[in-house]
Design a protein around this motif. Structure first.
Motif, short mmCIF file in Angstrom:
data_model
loop_
_atom_site.label_atom_id
_atom_site.label_comp_id
_atom_site.label_asym_id
_atom_site.label_seq_id
_atom_site.Cartn_x
_atom_site.Cartn_y
_atom_site.Cartn_z
N GLY A 33 30.17 25.45 -31.34
CA GLY A 33 31.52 25.77 -30.92
C GLY A 33 32.50 24.79 -31.53
N ARG A 34 33.45 24.33 -30.74
CA ARG A 34 34.40 23.32 -31.20
C ARG A 34 34.08 21.96 -30.57
N VAL A 47 39.67 14.07 -30.54
CA VAL A 47 39.69 14.00 -32.01
C VAL A 47 40.25 12.64 -32.43
N THR A 48 39.87 12.21 -33.64
CA THR A 48 40.25 10.86 -34.09
C THR A 48 41.43 10.85 -35.04
N TYR A 49 41.97 12.03 -35.33
CA TYR A 49 43.06 12.12 -36.31
C TYR A 49 42.67 11.42 -37.61
N GLY A 50 41.54 11.85 -38.14
CA GLY A 50 41.06 11.30 -39.40
C GLY A 50 40.10 12.29 -40.03
N PHE A 51 39.37 11.84 -41.04
CA PHE A 51 38.49 12.74 -41.78
C PHE A 51 37.02 12.45 -41.53
N ASP A 52 36.73 11.68 -40.48
CA ASP A 52 35.36 11.55 -40.01
C ASP A 52 34.87 12.89 -39.46
N ALA A 53 33.58 12.96 -39.20
CA ALA A 53 33.03 14.18 -38.62
C ALA A 53 33.31 14.20 -37.12
N ASP A 54 34.52 14.63 -36.75
CA ASP A 54 34.87 14.74 -35.33
C ASP A 54 34.03 15.80 -34.64
N PHE A 55 33.84 16.92 -35.33
CA PHE A 55 33.17 18.06 -34.71
C PHE A 55 31.67 18.00 -34.98
N VAL A 60 29.76 20.38 -35.61
CA VAL A 60 29.36 21.25 -36.72
C VAL A 60 29.54 20.54 -38.07
N GLU A 61 30.50 19.63 -38.14
CA GLU A 61 30.68 18.86 -39.37
C GLU A 61 29.52 17.90 -39.58
N LEU A 120 26.42 19.77 -40.64
CA LEU A 120 26.47 20.18 -42.05
C LEU A 120 26.21 19.00 -42.98
N ARG A 121 26.86 17.87 -42.67
CA ARG A 121 26.66 16.70 -43.52
C ARG A 121 25.19 16.29 -43.53
#
Lengths: 393, 393
Positions: B253-254, B262-270, B272-273, B276-277
């Motif tokens: 889900g989310r 959320v961290t307001y950045g480009f780390d894997a917050d979710f 699902v991210e 995938l990584r």
């Protein structure tokens, strides 16, 4: 409070339009900065926008067009520009968004790369491009910036806010945040939250960009490099999701390009490969890699219900807005079920809502294409709203 | 003609199994090389394979299992190996492919990277890894190599050939090329040709690999580098297509991973991210980038009807083979319509064919997962075929 600015603050390595074609750029938030969801106060910040048609004396005929992920503030450029507008079919004299009747506004989103404040603009505090120092923004932040632009233009209430895909997210957020400023709202091919699958596709694109050594940890502008390969791969991956399998089959099928048979190699034997590679390489000339990271992130973070204890209907409690929700049958990126969830929420608060699922095999991109039923629905909805609003027909 | 070989010809930078666990590797085609579709004659070439169960005296109980794009010859390794087999649910004592009754064979495909001849093996003519000098192969080439392996094993006719995804392509090709060697065939979650959309997704993956500077124009093995980032992105892009939206929603889900917001950045917050990584980075340890190019290319080139003047039915004229075609409702990569096209072609030649679409929300990967109805269908089909074949029940 707001001043029209020249272009000296832009850092250029993208193809550029002449100023006369790129619309207007204003500086907003100098006196009262924009409070971003991440906590940062941003100001002054630039907003680049374009208008079409004339604002009437009552200032009651304004339509805000919200663009999608890789869109811009030029949906319907006049013929003397080299590029075609992304919504030329929709906007113009006698078209659904009729410039003889309405005053159309379209602004480059906050975080974008075509004039509005974003990672490729110059950070006034350092005199260098923002890069990853630019704060992470949200759909809500984009919409707040647009509301500040409307203040600047002296428009209290929009006749309509309309947009497809990420544009639809902005439409829903705008109508929720500013119901009193919204007479009508048309979210097209959108959703009230980004799905796990869509977050996953975005993450693939971001990883492709960040895997490119020329991305330089986000600092490529200062190092005079461009992560062309990573951004092209990101665009290719995304582009597949914008089309339906049927559309790809009709356009390309398994047809080879200018060769009698396969070459037993890794060249682009198939037309669909050549098309995708072209999509990737041309995108790099018009879009900034960091902007791609920021805007995809804003979409991922979008979850309108989450701001209202997980109950989407509360985002629209007592809304006076007239909604027309539109989806397309073959859109698998923002499927009809997502639009239906919005409609259910609006029904739960007895909102004024029309919902139309358009039969189309063109996939998500259908909202940008010639779809007669789609246009007819829009014309009808806007005509009815114009009557209610007392606009001359 | 064929000899069992040791492992000295392998070029290693992948995690390796001990020889005792990696099955058997034979050298085939020394006397009579394999004629590839591209015109090259390949031989001798290596085939790595694994067997389970015992071949009966009539040599009539052999089942060839064909693996998918990133599969291997270890579908059901015994518990003492560290890795789990990709079809452990399917193969074993009392399981649908019952090792008490059947002799199961699974070979690494030609072009693969787990022992069979492919771009990461040593080219005997140069003593260096093949790299891009390895000839581009097709599904038909893979199947011809498997038939040569069956010759080596002294098996004239398979009781059954079975596989999912690219495995299903091999099943269809095998049954078409060698009807007299095929008693029954089970293509699962497959197609008789690769669609434009699927070619497009493969092209994204290939471009991601080739965009990685560590790919070195395909020569990375000799330069002691690995295009980790590009291969990881390719895997991530592909992995999204293996799952359904519903499965991703249910699994992730989310939901955020170990953080309150959320961290307001480009780390894997979710989550699902992060998932995938992980899929991307672990894949790099077990798969070769050039093999990925070759095998995706073989799938893209697959179009069984094209070999028969565009008429798929002619690929199965007068076929004596008993078919069981299986698809899954939520598989959007190889949708039921593709299986249906196969069934229509088989019906047109009055073939013996069962067709079952299994209700599942697990997407393309359903063929690897615990799907009771799927297993029940397979058990029933194999039981019926075994009776007809006169195998003891």
């Amino acid at each position: 409070m707001a001043t029209t600015v020249d272009d000296t603050r832009r850092h250029g390595n993208l193809h550029r339009h002449a100023d006369s074609e790129s619309g207007t750029c204003v500086e907003l938030g100098a006196a009262r900065p924009l409070k971003l969801d991440c906590g940062v106060e941003l100001g002054p910040f630039r907003m680049a926008y374009r208008t079409y048609g004339d604002l009437n004396r009552d200032r009651s005929n304004a339509i805000l067009v919200c663009h999608a992920l890789t869109g811009d503030q030029h949906p319907a450029d006049p013929p003397h520009t080299s590029r075609r507008g992304w919504w030329e079919l929709m906007i113009g004299s006698g078209k659904p968004l009729d410039t003889d009747r309405y005053f159309i506004i379209c602004a480059n989103v906050l975080g974008g790369c075509l004039g509005s404040e974003g990672p490729r603009e110059i950070n006034p505090e350092t005199g260098e491009p923002w890069g990853l120092d630019f704060p992470v923004i949200t759909i809500s932040d984009m919409v707040r910036a647009q509301a500040m632009l409307l203040d600047h233009l002296g428009i209290d209430q929009l006749f309509c806010v309309i947009g497809g895909s990420m544009g639809a997210m902005q439409v829903l957020q705008f109508a929720s945040s500013y119901p009193e400023r919204t007479f009508a709202a048309v979210p097209i091919a959108g959703a009230a939250r980004h799905s796990a699958q869509n977050i996953a596709f975005h993450e693939v694109g971001r990883q492709a960009i960040m895997a490119d050594p020329d991305w330089c940890g986000g600092d490529y502008l200062r190092q005079d490099r461009v992560p062309r390969r990573g951004l092209a791969v990101a665009r290719m991956a995304a582009h597949v999701t914008y089309l339906s399998e049927a559309a790809l089959h009709r356009k390309f099928g398994r047809r080879l390009q200018d060769r009698p048979s396969v070459t037993y190699g890794f060249d682009a034997d198939f037309q669909v490969e050549s098309y995708l590679r072209h999509q990737g390489s041309t995108f790099v000339d018009r879009f900034d890699a960091n902007s791609y990271l920021y805007i995809t992130r804003a979409m991922d973070y979008f979850d309108l219900a989450a701001e209202h204890d997980g109950v989407l209907a509360r985002a629209f409690a007592d809304t006076p807005v007239r909604f027309c929700v539109i989806s397309f049958t073959s859109d698998w990126l923002f499927p009809t079920s997502e639009s239906r969830a919005v409609v259910h929420a609006l029904n739960a608060v007895a909102a004024d809502v029309s919902f139309v699922e358009i039969e189309s095999d063109k996939g998500h991109d259908a909202f940008l294409l010639d779809e007669p039923e789609f246009f007819a629905v829009l014309r009808g909805f806007l005509r009815g709203c114009a009557e209610h609003r007392g606009l001359p027909s």
